[in-house]
Design a protein around this motif. Structure first.
Motif, mmCIF file in Angstrom:
data_model
loop_
_atom_site.group_PDB
_atom_site.id
_atom_site.type_symbol
_atom_site.label_atom_id
_atom_site.label_comp_id
_atom_site.label_asym_id
_atom_site.label_seq_id
_atom_site.Cartn_x
_atom_site.Cartn_y
_atom_site.Cartn_z
ATOM 1 N N GLN A 1 -2.649 -11.981 0.429
ATOM 2 C CA GLN A 1 -1.666 -10.819 0.482
ATOM 3 C C GLN A 1 -2.371 -9.560 0.661
ATOM 4 N N ILE A 2 -1.925 -9.130 1.787
ATOM 5 C CA ILE A 2 -2.708 -7.597 1.778
ATOM 6 C C ILE A 2 -1.802 -6.531 1.801
ATOM 7 N N LEU A 3 -1.791 -5.667 0.755
ATOM 8 C CA LEU A 3 -0.652 -4.656 0.870
ATOM 9 C C LEU A 3 -1.189 -3.524 1.344
ATOM 10 N N ASP A 4 -0.774 -2.835 2.645
ATOM 11 C CA ASP A 4 -1.274 -1.604 2.890
ATOM 12 C C ASP A 4 -0.178 -0.437 2.391
ATOM 13 N N PHE A 5 -0.731 0.185 1.691
ATOM 14 C CA PHE A 5 -0.009 1.372 0.952
ATOM 15 C C PHE A 5 0.064 2.799 1.631
ATOM 16 N N PRO A 6 1.281 3.585 1.646
ATOM 17 C CA PRO A 6 1.537 4.735 2.245
ATOM 18 C C PRO A 6 0.597 5.734 1.066
ATOM 19 N N PRO A 7 -0.209 6.727 1.358
ATOM 20 C CA PRO A 7 -0.694 7.845 0.573
ATOM 21 C C PRO A 7 0.435 8.324 -0.180
ATOM 22 N N ILE A 8 0.017 8.813 -1.513
ATOM 23 C CA ILE A 8 0.871 9.583 -2.673
ATOM 24 C C ILE A 8 1.290 10.889 -1.596
ATOM 25 N N SER A 9 0.871 11.350 -0.772
ATOM 26 C CA SER A 9 1.287 12.617 -0.285
ATOM 27 C C SER A 9 2.477 12.088 0.591
ATOM 28 N N ALA A 10 2.887 11.042 0.867
ATOM 29 C CA ALA A 10 4.155 10.571 1.540
ATOM 30 C C ALA A 10 5.255 10.427 0.821
ATOM 31 N N PHE A 11 5.287 10.720 -0.514
ATOM 32 C CA PHE A 11 6.167 10.608 -1.579
ATOM 33 C C PHE A 11 6.578 12.098 -2.269
ATOM 34 N N PRO A 12 7.829 12.514 -2.591
ATOM 35 C CA PRO A 12 7.860 13.634 -3.340
ATOM 36 C C PRO A 12 7.727 13.301 -4.760
ATOM 37 N N VAL A 13 6.525 13.072 -5.019
ATOM 38 C CA VAL A 13 5.925 12.638 -6.497
ATOM 39 C C VAL A 13 4.829 13.537 -6.763
ATOM 40 N N ASN A 14 4.630 13.630 -7.823
ATOM 41 C CA ASN A 14 3.506 14.326 -8.684
ATOM 42 C C ASN A 14 2.353 13.613 -9.294
ATOM 43 N N THR A 15 2.706 12.516 -9.614
ATOM 44 C CA THR A 15 1.736 11.733 -10.365
ATOM 45 C C THR A 15 1.648 10.346 -9.996
ATOM 46 N N PHE A 16 0.550 9.888 -10.033
ATOM 47 C CA PHE A 16 0.048 8.476 -9.800
ATOM 48 C C PHE A 16 1.222 7.266 -10.165
ATOM 49 N N GLN A 17 1.530 7.891 -11.457
ATOM 50 C CA GLN A 17 2.563 6.843 -12.230
ATOM 51 C C GLN A 17 3.782 6.771 -11.425
ATOM 52 N N GLU A 18 4.175 7.874 -10.871
ATOM 53 C CA GLU A 18 5.778 8.349 -10.259
ATOM 54 C C GLU A 18 5.353 7.430 -8.821
ATOM 55 N N TRP A 19 4.379 7.571 -8.010
ATOM 56 C CA TRP A 19 3.925 7.043 -6.931
ATOM 57 C C TRP A 19 4.125 5.429 -7.085
ATOM 58 N N ALA A 20 3.365 4.987 -8.006
ATOM 59 C CA ALA A 20 3.288 3.571 -8.425
ATOM 60 C C ALA A 20 4.594 3.240 -8.586
ATOM 61 N N ASP A 21 5.509 3.834 -9.279
ATOM 62 C CA ASP A 21 6.690 3.186 -9.497
ATOM 63 C C ASP A 21 7.653 3.170 -8.323
ATOM 64 N N ALA A 22 7.359 4.308 -7.447
ATOM 65 C CA ALA A 22 8.085 4.494 -6.130
ATOM 66 C C ALA A 22 7.701 3.142 -5.334
ATOM 67 N N CYS A 23 6.265 2.947 -5.347
ATOM 68 C CA CYS A 23 5.762 2.131 -4.135
ATOM 69 C C CYS A 23 5.550 0.677 -4.616
ATOM 70 N N CYS A 24 5.192 0.466 -5.895
ATOM 71 C CA CYS A 24 4.754 -0.772 -6.464
ATOM 72 C C CYS A 24 5.803 -1.716 -7.179
ATOM 73 N N ARG A 25 7.259 -1.219 -6.961
ATOM 74 C CA ARG A 25 8.359 -1.934 -7.350
ATOM 75 C C ARG A 25 8.273 -3.252 -6.860
ATOM 76 N N GLY A 26 8.587 -4.051 -7.959
ATOM 77 C CA GLY A 26 8.457 -5.503 -7.764
ATOM 78 C C GLY A 26 6.962 -6.308 -7.524
ATOM 79 N N LEU A 27 6.166 -5.370 -7.792
ATOM 80 C CA LEU A 27 4.932 -5.869 -7.530
ATOM 81 C C LEU A 27 4.106 -6.178 -9.034
ATOM 82 N N ARG A 28 3.880 -7.212 -9.429
ATOM 83 C CA ARG A 28 3.523 -7.523 -10.807
ATOM 84 C C ARG A 28 1.922 -7.203 -10.916
ATOM 85 N N SER A 29 1.139 -7.606 -9.852
ATOM 86 C CA SER A 29 -0.255 -7.518 -10.219
ATOM 87 C C SER A 29 -0.865 -7.615 -8.807
ATOM 88 N N VAL A 30 -2.418 -7.172 -8.935
ATOM 89 C CA VAL A 30 -2.990 -7.415 -7.617
ATOM 90 C C VAL A 30 -4.210 -7.945 -8.037
#
Ligand code: GDP
Length: 179
Positions: free
Chosen positions: A55-84
């Motif tokens: 399962q290959i997940l191609d993620f948008p970069p943090i700059s594509a989101f109005p967020v400041n931290t990796f945690q916020e980006w991950a929350d926006a981006c990794c919703r529903g994703l348990r693990s890699v």
């Protein structure tokens, strides 16, 4: 594990989508279509005579989101994703900032472990190797840092010419314990 989930991360324009598309479809486009939502590819790959589900997940970069931290980006981006099971962190050998971005993401992964653990293998990829004349990131320095200090896999490739794309995915399968 029968299915291996892989997150592909890196700055905008480094060739994340190009690498995945070259690996899966043997195609390359000069057109840059920014990734704005998480894209999921579900190939079955044959490596050394064995079939593996990826399962290959191609993620948008943090700059594509109005967020400041990796945690916020991950929350926006990794919703529903348990693990890699592995990370592929891509930079462009002609872009200094994209390597700095890889350093930052790696640090964030180690600190926050949002979708992995400290054991989750990371492979560092220097893409656009065909643009040798524009290179600003010396191969030797990075290879030394990545392999010796970070203890991560390291591959230089060109999505454009399909150089070392297979090598990258076979390194990946090795890192998760198959192949
Ligand atoms: P992403 O934002 O990281 O997913 O980057 P893309 O896959 O959309 O690629 C960004 C741009 O870089 C596109 O114009 C691609 O054609 C180009 N590109 C990607 N990989 C390579 C490569 O290996 N060599 C060259 N010369 N161009 C590349």
């Amino acid at each position: 594990v029968s299915t291996y989930r892989v997150a592909v991360l890196g700055a905008r324009g480094v060739g994340k989508s190009a690498i995945v598309r070259q690996f899966l479809y043997n195609e390359f486009s000069e057109v840059c279509v920014p990734t704005t939502a998480r894209r999921l590819y579900l190939p079955a790959v044959v490596m050394n005579g064995h079939v593996h589900d990826l399962q290959i997940l191609d993620f948008p970069p943090i700059s594509a989101f109005p967020v400041n931290t990796f945690q916020e980006w991950a929350d926006a981006c990794c919703r529903g994703l348990r693990s890699v099971h592995a990370y592929i962190l891509v930079y462009d050998i002609c872009c200094f900032d994209s390597f700095e971005y890889v350093k930052t993401i790696r640090q964030q992964i180690l600190e926050t472990r949002v979708i992995g653990t400290s054991e989750t293998p990371i492979i560092i990829v220097g893409n656009k190797r065909d643009l040798q004349r524009g290179r600003v990131i010396p191969r030797w320095n990075v290879s030394h840092l990545v392999r010796k200090t970070w203890k991560c896999g390291y591959v230089e490739c060109s999505a454009k010419y399909n150089w070392h794309i297979l090598l990258l995915f076979s390194e990946l399968l090795k890192s998760v314990g198959c192949a």
